[in-house]
Design an enzyme around this catalytic site. Structure first.
Site, PDB file in Angstrom:
ATOM      1  N   HIS A  89      -6.678  -0.994   1.630  1.00 49.05           N
ATOM      2  CA  HIS A  89      -4.797  -1.412   2.368  1.00 49.05           C
ATOM      3  C   HIS A  89      -3.804  -0.344   1.623  1.00 49.05           C
ATOM      4  CE1 HIS A  89      -5.660  -4.081   5.609  1.00 49.05           C
ATOM      5  NE2 HIS A  89      -6.309  -4.674   4.883  1.00 49.05           N
TER       6      HIS A  89
ATOM      7  N   SER B  71      -5.910 -11.080   3.729  1.00 45.42           N
ATOM      8  CA  SER B  71      -6.396  -9.658   4.301  1.00 45.42           C
ATOM      9  C   SER B  71      -6.604  -8.723   3.712  1.00 45.42           C
ATOM     10  CB  SER B  71      -5.743  -9.321   4.774  1.00 45.42           C
ATOM     11  OG  SER B  71      -5.568 -10.720   6.015  1.00 45.42           O
TER      12      SER B  71
END
Lengths: 413, 478
Positions: B50, B339
């Site tokens: 990410h 996450s």
């Protein structure tokens, strides 16, 4: 890189490849090579130690090894060459690129190619059974390999999903080895495999067959601890709420269908049928690349190896003729599926004349039916049958003389 | 046994910390209760590196993710693992979603992810022809990337081993010994390990470890995410990470390519209590179909080759925490890594090293630190000439075991004898993808079993799918 030259290169040394090789050699080609990834010829028949093979072709009941043994003797006698332990990486019009420990990357330069890679099994994921992912879930064929070729016992208490032939044969095999087969569970309201296998493998051993049932959950974190079996609506195949039963077991075998293994075919951009998942072929088993032929379960999944051998002999002989520049062509005649017919193989024919055997499967099981091949309104040939079943391949022979189109149908009488 | 630092858990975070500490003249042991590195969450996630564009601005998580992302190109090159900056798009399908775009972009700016851009409908449809034609516009996040999460952890662990760190697998911590507000060591299933510093990187189970030292002022509940993996041959593919516009409740379900060319679709977000419940459910899988088809109407979930679920370690109360305690010298507690954990594992590593230094650990940098790690040759990625050469060097590379993914016996044998050895069927699968293709191990499974038993000099019935009780074979036939 190592280079080999031949007339016909055959990819796969299972029943299809063996029959194709023998036929190619008999046709008078000089050099025929079978390229086989395993260390022995015979393909999947090596693990099919049960009898039931050869009834059609040899009029006697043979085991898998006995059946392919006859073909191995024949190809050796005829002088077919083999390239063992060799994995094919890609094919082109006139080249097969393969590899093995001895020679490394090997280019086989050839005048024609026969694809005979067989098929693979559908997996748990293909049919999306929810639940955990423990050890103890095997496709029936992998379990068969482990037991019959590697002497490994895969489990003690077994549920089998799918009433395909391998599943039923494994139900008997595991019972004979002392395992308890709790049930064979089938989604459809009819048997997927051959009736004779139900009688010999399930009924004779008192193994229950649950039609219109499926597995809706798998339990167990490390090893399978059990499965949830639910009833399904016969028409919609939707799970009936509240019908769940828990079956304790340590192993789940899946016999939920086979898929032709066409990775090489796809890579070579050969036309593939979306129904059979195999290459589209004409009556010579010739694919959309004229020098490439295909036969056996790579084309469509057969129920009897005898049919595979017959079809493969056509592929082998045609590939040999092509190599010699003797394979005829002609105008293309389309072959279509009519009432209650799922697919027909070959999917196309090239004109001229002569008789062609068409193999097909019906969509739904029906009672007394009339099987017919038509050209428009004209019935080319027809025959009656007591019943038709998607699990059993049907055959019809058509004389191509003067025919413009062929539609094959199976109409309930 | 005695060590300077004991790291509990060999997921991405624990492994990254271990590798970071291996840069210093320290004794480091990392213990993992499972049979392999890669923990729980680190091996079943969406495999995305990410940017942090949607983190909570000003949070520790934001800092860690934003700073980690740019390091991946060099790190993956050093570790010899595949990594690709394919970028993400956030298409707005409805007017309501379209109205949210400025807010999302603004948040990205606050997180210092300055390269987020607006995209027009035309640009989006050009980038992703399979996108829902109703798309109104969207955002582009160019540095969102994909990685092989299994190889990433294995590679970091192997690199740490090359630099002197020790991994103890199948070793569970059962208690932590403290004295006078100071860490002394840990009781494990492999015996007592004396340690001055203990890092709790136990992920899903970090609250259980924290309870051993009375620092469990929070609890972890698993948040399940179910996924589909689609066949490489599926006809409907995407080129980018296609993300939905998040709602208040969830970040939603995405579709993206994996680093190996499959399509990944999911995940769900379901709060559970059972930390071992990694089952997939019909409801969960159906909800993915429903949601993702709004973005990619032609998605072919029937082309699935596997479905799996992973568990995010959801902290209650929420938030990423890296805590040290005045009354417990030598203890670092990590919690709420979720996450973004795969991404920020490496910055968490340096952050923890800094905390240890601040605590007074003498950290002398190793001048001979080995930054590069060479992985196992990926046969199928080589040219025909290179393949030929490799077979000549080692004939085992001339035997294809996994035909779906073209994996050779040579690679399998190398993985079994690697610095972090693959000793189970799943460990082989995660490193090499043997069994990860469309036949799901139907053909190669029996062969892998034989090779494992041969190389480890044991019975096939000793070989497990993963953990000790996941036996594959129950004996010989009669």
């Amino acid at each position: 890189m190592y280079e080999i030259t031949c007339d016909v290169a055959i990819v796969g040394g299972g029943p299809a490849g063996l029959a194709a090789a023998a036929a190619a050699k008999k046709e008078g080609t000089e050099k025929v090579i079978i390229i086989e990834r395993d260390e022995t010829l015979g393909g999947i028949l090596q693990q099919c130690i049960h009898p039931g093979f050869g009834l059609k072709l040899f009029k006697e009941e043979l085991t898998g090894p006995e059946y392919y043994g006859r073909f191995v003797d024949k190809v050796k006698e005829l002088g077919v060459e083999t390239l063992m332990n060799s994995m094919v990486l890609e094919i082109e019009k006139n080249t097969v690129v393969c590899m093995n420990k001895e020679h490394g990357i090997t280019n086989v330069n050839t005048k024609s190619i026969v694809l005979a890679m067989g098929c693979r099994e559908r997996t748990r994921a293909n049919i999306m059974i929810p639940g955990t992912r423990p050890a103890g879930i095997y496709t029936a064929g992998s379990a068969q390999r482990l037991m019959n070729r590697q002497n490994e016992m895969v489990g003690k208490k077994v549920v089998i999903l799918g009433s395909g032939d391998i599943g039923m044969i494994m139900a008997r095999r595991m019972t004979l080895e002392g395992a308890e087969v709790v049930a064979v569970v089938e989604l459809n309201n009819f048997l997927a495999g051959l009736t004779r296998n139900k009688v010999q493998c399930l009924d004779d051993f008192g193994i229950p067959l649950l039609l219109s049932h499926t597995i809706t959950n798998i339990k167990g974190n490390d090893r399978v601890e059990g499965v949830v079996v639910s009833k399904v609506d016969e028409a919609t195949k939707k799970v009936i709420a509240g019908s769940e039963q828990f079956f304790e077991c340590d192993t789940l075998l899946l016999s939920v269908g086979l898929i032709p293994e066409n990775e090489l075919t796809r890579k070579a951009e050969i036309e593939i049928s979306s129904i059979t998942n195999g290459p589209v072929v004409n009556q010579y088993m010739q694919t959309s690349i004229p020098s490439v032929f295909a036969c056996g379960n790579v084309v469509h999944v057969n129920d009897l190896v005898d049919n595979v051998s017959t079809e493969s002999a056509i592929a082998g002989a045609s590939a040999a003729k092509f190599a010699k520049g003797e394979l005829g062509g002609g105008e293309e005649i389309s072959v279509k599926t009519g009432e209650n017919v799922r697919y027909v193989c070959p999917q196309r024919v090239v004109g001229g004349g002569g008789k062609v055997d068409f193999y097909f499967r019906v969509m739904a099981p029906k009672g007394q039916s009339v099987i017919a091949a038509k050209d428009g309104d004209k019935v080319l040939c027809s025959r009656k049958t007591i019943k038709v079943n998607p699990g059993e391949i049907e055959k019809i022979t058509v004389d191509l003389g003067g025919v413009r189109e062929i539609v094959i149908e199976s109409r309930e009488a | 046994m005695k060590t300077d630092v004991l790291v509990i858990g060999a997921g991405a975070v624990g492994t990254a910390i271990t590798r970071e500490l291996s840069k210093y003249n320290l004794n480091v042991i990392c213990v993992e209760k499972r049979e392999d590195v890669g923990g729980d969450c680190s091996k079943s996630n969406s495999a995305i590196i990410h940017t942090g564009y949607d983190a909570s601005p000003g949070s520790l998580e934001s800092e860690l993710v934003v700073s980690a992302n740019p390091a991946y190109d060099q790190l993956c090159a050093d570790l010899d693992i595949p990594f690709s900056r394919i970028g993400a798009i956030l298409p707005a399908i409805t007017d309501e979603q379209f109205a949210k775009l400025p807010e999302i972009k603004e948040k990205a700016m606050k997180n210092k992810v300055y390269d987020v851009e607006y995209l027009t409908r035309e640009q989006l449809l050009q980038m992703e022809p399979e996108l829902n034609k109703d798309v109104k516009g969207g955002l582009y996040i160019p540095r969102e990337s994909i990685i092989d999460p299994f190889l990433f952890v294995v590679a970091m662990a192997e690199n740490a081993v090359a630099n002197g760190a020790t991994f103890m697998l199948s070793t569970e911590v059962t208690g932590i010994k403290t004295e006078n507000g100071k860490i002394c060591g840990a009781e494990t299933t492999a015996g007592y390990i004396e340690a001055d510093y203990i890092i709790n990187a136990a992920g899903l189970f970090c609250d259980d470890v924290a309870a051993m030292v009375g620092k469990n002022d929070y609890y972890v509940n698993p948040r399940k995410g179910q996924f589909y993996i689609l066949d490489k041959n599926t006809s409907c593919k995407v080129n980018h990470i296609v993300l939905p516009i998040p709602t208040k409740l969830t970040k939603g379900k995405l579709m993206c390519p994996t680093i190996h060319g499959n399509m990944l679709v999911g995940p769900t977000a379901e709060d559970l209590t059972d930390k071992y419940d990694k089952s997939t459910t019909k409801e969960g899988l159906d909800s993915i179909r429903e949601d993702v088809s709004k973005l990619i109407p032609n998605v072919r979930l029937g082309d699935t080759i596997t479905q799996y679920s992973g568990l995010r370690a959801n902290r209650n109360p929420e938030g990423l925490h890296i805590d040290t305690y005045e009354d417990l010298y030598g203890y670092v507690n990590l919690s709420g890594v979720r996450s973004t954990g795969l991404t920020n594992s490496i910055s968490v590593g340096s952050y923890v090293a800094m905390l240890l230094k601040n605590m007074g650990l003498d950290m002398v940098w190793k001048e001979n630190f080995i930054s590069k790690r060479k992985g196992i040759s990926r046969f199928h990625e080589l040219s025909r000439e290179e393949q030929d050469r490799l077979i000549k060097e080692n004939p085992l590379y001339g035997n294809i075991v996994c035909r779906c993914e073209t994996i050779t016996e040579g690679e399998i044998v190398d993985a079994i004898h690697a610095p972090i050895p693959a000793r189970s069927v799943d460990a082989i699968k995660r490193r090499l993808r043997a069994g990860m293709g469309r036949c799901q191990g139907g053909f190669c499974g029996p062969k892998v079993l034989e090779i494992l038993a041969r190389e480890l000099n044991c019975e096939t019935s000793d070989i497990c799918k993963n953990n000790a009780k996941s036996y594959m074979i129950c004996g010989k036939v009669k």
